[in-house]
Design a protein around this motif. Sequence first.
Motif, PDB file in Angstrom:
ATOM      1  N   LEU A  94       0.819  -1.216   0.000  1.00 51.73           N
ATOM      2  CA  LEU A  94       0.000   0.000   0.000  1.00 51.73           C
ATOM      3  C   LEU A  94       0.853   1.267   0.000  1.00 51.73           C
ATOM      4  O   LEU A  94       0.302   2.374   0.019  1.00 51.73           O
ATOM      5  CB  LEU A  94      -0.917   0.027   1.235  1.00 51.73           C
ATOM      6  N   THR A  95       2.164   1.132  -0.006  1.00 50.99           N
ATOM      7  CA  THR A  95       3.021   2.316   0.091  1.00 50.99           C
ATOM      8  C   THR A  95       2.786   3.344  -1.029  1.00 50.99           C
ATOM      9  O   THR A  95       2.852   4.548  -0.756  1.00 50.99           O
ATOM     10  CB  THR A  95       4.506   1.921   0.138  1.00 50.99           C
ATOM     11  N   PRO A  96       2.502   2.948  -2.282  1.00 48.25           N
ATOM     12  CA  PRO A  96       2.191   3.985  -3.281  1.00 48.25           C
ATOM     13  C   PRO A  96       0.964   4.811  -2.905  1.00 48.25           C
ATOM     14  O   PRO A  96       0.955   6.042  -3.056  1.00 48.25           O
ATOM     15  CB  PRO A  96       1.964   3.187  -4.570  1.00 48.25           C
ATOM     16  N   ALA A  97      -0.088   4.146  -2.388  1.00 48.09           N
ATOM     17  CA  ALA A  97      -1.290   4.867  -1.965  1.00 48.09           C
ATOM     18  C   ALA A  97      -0.996   5.727  -0.741  1.00 48.09           C
ATOM     19  O   ALA A  97      -1.526   6.837  -0.612  1.00 48.09           O
ATOM     20  CB  ALA A  97      -2.410   3.875  -1.660  1.00 48.09           C
ATOM     21  N   ILE A  98      -0.157   5.229   0.154  1.00 45.09           N
ATOM     22  CA  ILE A  98       0.197   6.002   1.354  1.00 45.09           C
ATOM     23  C   ILE A  98       0.928   7.278   0.954  1.00 45.09           C
ATOM     24  O   ILE A  98       0.639   8.369   1.467  1.00 45.09           O
ATOM     25  CB  ILE A  98       1.065   5.156   2.301  1.00 45.09           C
ATOM     26  N   VAL A  99       1.881   7.163   0.030  1.00 51.74           N
ATOM     27  CA  VAL A  99       2.642   8.332  -0.416  1.00 51.74           C
ATOM     28  C   VAL A  99       1.725   9.336  -1.094  1.00 51.74           C
ATOM     29  O   VAL A  99       1.808  10.558  -0.841  1.00 51.74           O
ATOM     30  CB  VAL A  99       3.783   7.906  -1.363  1.00 51.74           C
ATOM     31  N   PHE A 100       0.829   8.851  -1.951  1.00 49.57           N
ATOM     32  CA  PHE A 100      -0.103   9.753  -2.635  1.00 49.57           C
ATOM     33  C   PHE A 100      -0.971  10.497  -1.635  1.00 49.57           C
ATOM     34  O   PHE A 100      -1.122  11.728  -1.698  1.00 49.57           O
ATOM     35  CB  PHE A 100      -0.974   8.962  -3.612  1.00 49.57           C
ATOM     36  N   ASN A 101      -1.569   9.753  -0.691  1.00 44.62           N
ATOM     37  CA  ASN A 101      -2.427  10.394   0.308  1.00 44.62           C
ATOM     38  C   ASN A 101      -1.637  11.312   1.230  1.00 44.62           C
ATOM     39  O   ASN A 101      -2.163  12.333   1.696  1.00 44.62           O
ATOM     40  CB  ASN A 101      -3.150   9.326   1.136  1.00 44.62           C
TER      41      ASN A 101
END
Length: 281
Positions: free
Chosen positions: A195-202
């Motif tokens: 989920l790190t890509p979504a975490i970075v985006f958010n």
Amino acid sequence: MFISPWVIGFLAFVVFPIVYSLAISMFQYTGLQSAQFLGLDNYGRMLADPLTWTSLGNTLYYSAWAVPVGLVVALLLALAMNRQVREVVVYRTALYIPSLAPIFALSFIFIVLVNPGTGIANQLITLFGGQERDLLAEPTTAKLVIVAMAQLGAGNAALIFLAGLNNIPQTLYEAARIDGASPIQQFGRITLPLLTPAIVFNLITGVSGGLQVFTQAYIMTRGGPNNGTLFYMLYLYRNAFSYADLGYASALAIGLFIVGLALAVILYGVSRRFTNYEVAA
């Protein structure tokens, strides 16, 4: 030809305002009288203005609380939305609806909720042995009330997390269960890394939104008490529309743009060390 509407809109509503703000930030300009060239004087005034640093400090304090808490709340909402139950559509709708409420309406609702006489917040405080207090009359608690209010908008970030959860191959969880991994181990070794890509985006969008906090303080506290909720955008608004000092307000806007850009670059640079783009794809 097909992307021209977006390009025209980007140039007209993003690029042009930035360039125009940069230009008039070097003038003393009220919007009605002729502009007087000042050079970099507005920027020097901005750096020497104590309210600039007070408002920036309040904004960073708000962001430092609202963004991490918001990520945790959004992730918990996404995990709830991702449950394999028959009524999941109803749950998803119920969890997302609060993020659709207008901020100005939520601000008036929270004024009632934290009312020192009849608000439910004080009733809960006294129920657990605390003293009744006016939460909006103290600088720290007023900021924390606005932080708490921000969590009602976590549904937008939750949708991004939900998309990321649905993109994780279920075969990974099946293999982990066969190997005897507990749900907590599966979350730590599979869910969170992927989920790190979504975490970075958010995270980046959350910081961007945090730096632009305005409506809540404008309606609930007017920047008080004792400038405790004088956020940067509120101070910029006052200079532009209360004091008619558009040149100085534009300098403040450019300063905020630089701060936001620097934070985004730092966050993106740091995130590259632990973000799993290849595996998430």
